[in-house]
Design an enzyme around this catalytic site. Structure first.
Site, PDB file in Angstrom:
ATOM      1  N   ASN A 237       0.819  -1.294  -0.206  1.00  0.00           N
ATOM      2  CA  ASN A 237       0.043  -0.051   0.097  1.00  0.00           C
ATOM      3  C   ASN A 237       0.827   1.293   0.044  1.00  0.00           C
ATOM      4  OD1 ASN A 237      -2.546  -1.384   0.385  1.00  0.00           O
ATOM      5  ND2 ASN A 237      -2.322  -1.433   2.526  1.00  0.00           N
TER       6      ASN A 237
ATOM      7  N   GLY B 203       1.921  -6.475   4.053  1.00  0.00           N
ATOM      8  CA  GLY B 203       3.020  -7.427   3.295  1.00  0.00           C
ATOM      9  C   GLY B 203       4.389  -6.734   3.200  1.00  0.00           C
ATOM     10  N   ALA B 204       4.336  -5.541   2.603  1.00  0.00           N
ATOM     11  CA  ALA B 204       5.313  -4.712   2.212  1.00  0.00           C
ATOM     12  C   ALA B 204       6.231  -4.562   3.426  1.00  0.00           C
ATOM     13  CB  ALA B 204       5.069  -3.504   1.429  1.00  0.00           C
ATOM     14  N   ASN B 205       5.492  -4.040   4.388  1.00  0.00           N
ATOM     15  CA  ASN B 205       6.345  -3.709   5.845  1.00  0.00           C
ATOM     16  C   ASN B 205       7.032  -4.765   6.376  1.00  0.00           C
ATOM     17  OD1 ASN B 205       4.954  -1.435   5.750  1.00  0.00           O
ATOM     18  ND2 ASN B 205       3.498  -1.640   7.156  1.00  0.00           N
TER      19      ASN B 205
ATOM     20  N   ASN C 258      -2.238  -9.735  18.093  1.00  0.00           N
ATOM     21  CA  ASN C 258      -2.197  -9.226  19.495  1.00  0.00           C
ATOM     22  C   ASN C 258      -3.398  -9.672  20.205  1.00  0.00           C
ATOM     23  OD1 ASN C 258      -4.654  -7.744  18.296  1.00  0.00           O
ATOM     24  ND2 ASN C 258      -3.471  -6.054  17.625  1.00  0.00           N
TER      25      ASN C 258
ATOM     26  N   THR D 105       2.247   2.853  13.812  1.00  0.00           N
ATOM     27  CA  THR D 105       1.824   2.225  12.587  1.00  0.00           C
ATOM     28  C   THR D 105       3.024   1.276  12.239  1.00  0.00           C
ATOM     29  OG1 THR D 105       0.698   4.321  11.875  1.00  0.00           O
ATOM     30  CG2 THR D 105       1.179   2.502  10.150  1.00  0.00           C
TER      31      THR D 105
ATOM     32  N   ASP E 231       4.011  -5.181  12.193  1.00  0.00           N
ATOM     33  CA  ASP E 231       4.685  -5.791  11.025  1.00  0.00           C
ATOM     34  C   ASP E 231       6.258  -5.998  11.049  1.00  0.00           C
ATOM     35  OD1 ASP E 231       2.152  -5.728   9.791  1.00  0.00           O
ATOM     36  OD2 ASP E 231       2.241  -3.657   8.798  1.00  0.00           O
TER      37      ASP E 231
END
Length: 305
Positions: A11, A41-43, A181, A248, A252
């Site tokens: 994103n 996914g990218a993170n 979490n 944020t 991840d």
């Protein structure tokens, strides 16, 4: 050292900062708008790559728009293998994020991420010793197809079931390590949990969710640290006191760091401590993907205690 394969979302995070979050129907004055590479996914792939998992392969889709081009350039600069990132016939995934008082609210528009299908994971060259990672920002049937291939290849599967949604018993049984979490744990287990619950209660709920006797469930608790069930063994990693500016991507970061450690053959308990330290660094920086630390930074934090 094994490799890390992440099947997941990509994103562009559009971040607005303000002194406080607006109430329903209210408009508040913001301070600035920022654009950060993101997507769970990218993170997670960025975190794994920066923390030593080379190569880390990302499997996903990008739109043929300006956000897609920017994200492809950023991810390539992190040393991530983008050979399995394909084009989509829609816009790139976008997240609208408001950050106020170190907490965030997020609205995600899937876009190209919704087009990641079983065909995208069918030819990934998985081999024993690798780590397969996914999350819930791509279609669940795609994750199941990815994990079935991984299990057949003797690859350890790591699932971060966020944003939380119900999943089948079949998919849960394909997971070797579940990372979530306490809110997500309560949702999946059908139990009421809060961040003030005692560790024994959290572990009991996790135990009831276990699909296999050898399955590990790792519960991230923010500043309270991490609790985990490694099969029947209980593991507790204490929290780290830091001044958070943007949470944020912290989860991840934890997942990517854990995957990198596991790919390097590090035992689960030590890998959890490393991942916890990595996440504590990420929350002290703005943005998701760009906030991920390096292995040297995490090592320095662990040396300092």
């Amino acid at each position: 050292m094994g490799r890390v394969f992440v099947a997941g979302s990509i994103n562009m995070d559009v971040v607005a900062t303000a002194d406080r979050h607006p109430r329903v129907g209210e408009t508040v004055a913001g301070q600035q708008v920022l654009y950060f590479p993101g997507g769970k996914g990218a993170n997670q792939a960025v975190a794994a790559s920066r923390l030593g998992a080379r190569p880390t392969t990302l499997i996903g889709r990008l739109g043929k728009d300006s956000f897609g081009a920017e994200l492809r350039a950023f991810l390539g600069a992190q040393g991530i293998d983008l050979g399995s990132v394909r084009d989509a016939d829609t816009h790139t995934g976008t997240a609208i994020i408001t950050v106020a008082a170190s907490d965030n609210t997020i609205v995600v528009i899937p876009g190209s991420n919704a087009q990641v299908g079983a065909g995208d994971v069918a030819d990934v060259p998985l081999a024993k010793g690798d780590i397969a990672v996914s999350q819930f920002e791509i279609p669940l049937p795609t994750i199941a197809a990815f994990f079935r291939r991984a299990r057949q290849a003797g690859v350890v599967t790591v699932l971060n079931p966020a944003p939380a949604q119900k999943m089948s018993g079949e998919l849960l049984a394909l997971v070797d390590i579940l990372v979530l979490n306490e809110t997500e744990l309560g949702f999946l287990a059908g139990a009421e949990l809060s961040d003030s619950d005692e560790p024994a209660k959290i572990l009991d709920v996790a135990r009831n969710l276990q699909a296999r006797a050898d399955q590990s469930i790792c519960v991230t608790l923010g500043k309270r640290g991490v609790l985990a069930l490694a099969g029947r063994e209980e593991v507790a990693v204490p929290g780290r006191a830091v001044k958070a500016v943007d949470t944020t991507g912290a989860g991840d970061c934890f997942v990517g760091a854990l995957a990198a450690q596991l790919a390097d053959g590090v035992p689960l308990r030590a890998a959890l401590a490393f991942a916890n330290a990595a996440a504590s660094i990420s929350v002290q920086r703005m943005g998701a993907g760009p906030s991920m630390p390096t292995a040297a930074e995490v090592a320095a934090v662990l040396r300092a205690g």
